[in-house]
Design an enzyme around this catalytic site. Structure first.
Site, mmCIF file in Angstrom:
data_model
loop_
_atom_site.group_PDB
_atom_site.id
_atom_site.type_symbol
_atom_site.label_atom_id
_atom_site.label_comp_id
_atom_site.label_asym_id
_atom_site.label_seq_id
_atom_site.Cartn_x
_atom_site.Cartn_y
_atom_site.Cartn_z
ATOM 1 N N GLU A 55 0.848 -1.200 0.000
ATOM 2 C CA GLU A 55 0.000 0.000 0.000
ATOM 3 C C GLU A 55 0.881 1.247 0.000
ATOM 4 O O GLU A 55 1.903 1.299 0.666
ATOM 5 C CB GLU A 55 -0.891 -0.006 1.254
ATOM 6 C CG GLU A 55 -1.832 1.187 1.313
ATOM 7 C CD GLU A 55 -2.821 1.134 2.491
ATOM 8 O OE1 GLU A 55 -2.522 0.499 3.520
ATOM 9 O OE2 GLU A 55 -3.892 1.746 2.357
ATOM 10 N N LYS A 139 -9.633 1.788 -2.670
ATOM 11 C CA LYS A 139 -9.931 1.372 -1.289
ATOM 12 C C LYS A 139 -11.363 1.794 -0.945
ATOM 13 O O LYS A 139 -11.706 2.979 -1.015
ATOM 14 C CB LYS A 139 -8.928 2.035 -0.354
ATOM 15 C CG LYS A 139 -8.930 1.560 1.082
ATOM 16 C CD LYS A 139 -7.750 2.219 1.831
ATOM 17 C CE LYS A 139 -7.506 1.664 3.198
ATOM 18 N NZ LYS A 139 -6.272 2.229 3.803
ATOM 19 N N CYS A 180 -5.900 -2.905 2.519
ATOM 20 C CA CYS A 180 -5.709 -2.705 3.952
ATOM 21 C C CYS A 180 -6.998 -2.732 4.780
ATOM 22 O O CYS A 180 -7.504 -3.793 5.074
ATOM 23 C CB CYS A 180 -4.927 -1.406 4.169
ATOM 24 S SG CYS A 180 -4.040 -1.426 5.741
HETATM 25 N N1 LIG Z 1 -3.951 1.314 7.314
HETATM 26 C C1 LIG Z 1 -5.156 0.779 7.171
HETATM 27 O O1 LIG Z 1 -5.860 1.029 6.215
HETATM 28 C C2 LIG Z 1 -5.731 -0.165 8.158
HETATM 29 C C3 LIG Z 1 -5.101 -0.395 9.476
HETATM 30 O O2 LIG Z 1 -3.984 -0.030 9.789
HETATM 31 C C4 LIG Z 1 -5.957 -1.139 10.414
HETATM 32 O O3 LIG Z 1 -7.064 -1.549 10.032
HETATM 33 O O4 LIG Z 1 -5.558 -1.348 11.555
#
Ligand SMILES: NC(=O)CC(=O)C(=O)O
Length: 301
Positions: A55, A139, A180
């Protein structure tokens, strides 16, 4: 989702837990390219057919950075698109390195600007071994959390959430996409798995608070609930930047076994995906045919 998914065949997957993601975008892109070339030219084992970046690999991770680093991609599913002529430097690099290495490439995610609306997204793009851009995922669930004394993060200060579920077909699997925080929403994987995805790949960047608690747990849950392979690719941890990524890029099989896990530094994780585990999990524990949609609704219907 298209009805007939390709049969799952064995393939080699590489997750690049990329380091050195700093404020110089040109350097970030160049370093990502070097690491894709390194993963593809592996000499101590089979070469990967699918390579994954993490990411937000061309920009520091933070809501204030996204407007500065955002690139225009301009891809619309089903419309002709030539990545070699993309306005996005990152898309041009990803397409050319996929073609040069002859591998499928999930190009992590980058901040994207949509010109017509001015909206910004956290966007993953996927390339075929011929360098075609074959899928794009924005996302869907923005990372807005507030754990007092630990971490406050609000992607929605500058980003808009995507509004579609996405996957791509290769000669070895149908692969579902997310980014994520999307992993915390089981519906995405349930819908994708019931639509034929046998493997899910999520670029991700958990942090030092949620990483130790939930990173492996959520991936194992998604893998076991849906009897699929689940992999997330993180940036390496860098304590000199604002956001401290957990690292630990991971691949879990349909029985919940961790096939490979990185530490927290820059590293390339190589894994063989074996359809036998997938078939045995589904035959031995047949939840895919035991669901009671007469008692509760099918989220994929
Ligand atoms: N960084 C993200 O999108 C998600 C995350 O760090 C988490 O769900 O904990």
């Amino acid at each position: 989702m298209a009805s007939s998914a390709p049969a799952l065949r064995s393939f080699n997957l590489a997750l690049i837990q990329l380091g050195q993601i700093g404020t110089d975008k040109t350097k970030n892109i160049a370093h990502a390219r070097e690491q894709v070339l390194k993963a593809a030219s592996r000499e101590d084992g089979p070469k990967p057919q699918l390579i994954v970046l993490p990411e937000c690999f061309n920009s520091p991770y933070g809501a204030t950075h996204f407007p500065t680093y955002a690139e225009t991609i301009g891809y619309k599913p089903g419309e002709p698109y030539d990545p070699a002529k993309s306005e996005s430097n990152t898309v041009r690099m990803l397409s050319s390195v996929a073609k040069e290495t002859g591998t499928w490439l999930v190009g992590g995610s980058i901040p994207e600007r949509e010109v017509s609306t001015g909206n910004l997204y956290n966007t993953a793009t996927v390339y075929s071994p011929q360098g075609e851009l074959v899928a794009l995922h924005r996302k869907v669930h923005l990372f807005d959390i507030d754990i007092p004394g630990k971490i406050t993060f609000k992607e929605s200060e500058t980003l808009t959430g995507g509004d579609s579920l996405n996957y791509f077909d290769t000669e070895f699997a149908r692969i579902g996409l997310g980014i994520c925080y999307d992993v915390r929403f089981p519906e995405l994987v349930a819908i994708g798995a019931r639509g034929g995805c046998q493997v899910f790949i999520y670029p991700g960047a958990f942090n030092m608070t949620t990483g130790p608690l939930h990173w492996q747990l959520l991936q194992t849950a998604r893998a076991v609930d849906n009897q699929v392979f689940f992999g997330m690719c993180s940036p390496a941890r860098d304590l000199s930047v604002g956001y401290h990524a957990w690292g630990h890029s991971l691949v879990v099989d349909p029985m919940g076994t961790v096939l490979a896990e990185a530490g927290h530094e820059e590293e390339i994780v190589h894994v063989r995906i074996d359809p036998q585990v997938f078939e045995e999990a589904r035959a031995g524990i047949p939840v895919t045919t035991q669901r009671r949609f007469d008692v509760y609704p099918d989220v994929s219907a």
